[in-house]
Design an enzyme around this catalytic site. Structure first.
Site, PDB file in Angstrom:
ATOM      1  N   ARG A  87      27.438 -20.549   0.578  1.00  0.00           N
ATOM      2  CA  ARG A  87      28.206 -19.395   1.367  1.00  0.00           C
ATOM      3  C   ARG A  87      28.168 -21.093   2.024  1.00  0.00           C
ATOM      4  NH1 ARG A  87      25.742 -14.368   2.777  1.00  0.00           N
ATOM      5  NH2 ARG A  87      23.984 -15.769   2.213  1.00  0.00           N
ATOM      6  N   LYS A 136      10.465  -5.635  -2.270  1.00  0.00           N
ATOM      7  CA  LYS A 136      11.399  -5.745  -1.472  1.00  0.00           C
ATOM      8  C   LYS A 136      11.880  -3.853  -0.850  1.00  0.00           C
ATOM      9  CE  LYS A 136      16.140  -8.492  -1.059  1.00  0.00           C
ATOM     10  NZ  LYS A 136      16.741  -8.695  -1.673  1.00  0.00           N
TER      11      LYS A 136
END
Length: 151
Positions: free
Chosen positions: A90, A41
């Protein structure tokens, strides 16, 4: 002692992350905010910066520890004698994704995942949105703690 790990890349930590941690504090004796290291990443902020953002934000909270790790989260939990993984949700897509991870972690170990729903005022915030706003010169003060935007 009830200990939880709150894993993530925290690139950067957002007010959504802070909301989850703050609301979880009464549930646990210690929360380890565990910054995962993924060599595949590309991060906007260095590992040192991310650690410092979190430590600065929680400098007066003795129940918070900030550590880094690589490899499986369950292995890190075993190494640190932690029985709970803390995660924030979320939206329904988060739930489906996190459910699969929690079930896998449960199969690999006896570690339980505790989910907290994000508050309505932070549910839209993600680190990727913050990075995009930041890259384009936008104001991120309403999305991240002071430890991030004062840098």
């Amino acid at each position: 002692m009830r200990r939880a790990i709150f894993p993530g890349s925290f690139d950067p930590i957002t007010l959504g992350h802070v909301d989850i941690v703050n609301r979880a504090l009464p549930l646990f004796d210690e929360i380890i905010i565990a910054i995962g290291i993924n060599s595949d990443k590309k991060y906007m902020f260095t590992l040192e910066e991310r650690v410092n953002f979190i430590k600065e934000n929680y400098k007066t909270e003795s129940k918070i520890k900030v550590l880094t790790y690589s490899g499986l989260t369950t292995d890190f939990c075993k190494k640190k004698a932690v029985d709970f993984i803390l995660r924030g949700l979320r939206n329904p897509a988060d739930f489906e994704f996190e459910k699969a991870i929690a079930q896998t972690n449960r199969k690999l170990s006896n570690i339980e995942t505790v989910f907290l729903l994000t508050s309505a005022d932070t549910a839209f915030i993600s680190s990727s949105i913050v990075r995009d706003v930041f890259r384009h010169g936008g104001d991120i003060t309403g999305f991240v703690p002071e430890s991030v935007y004062k840098k």
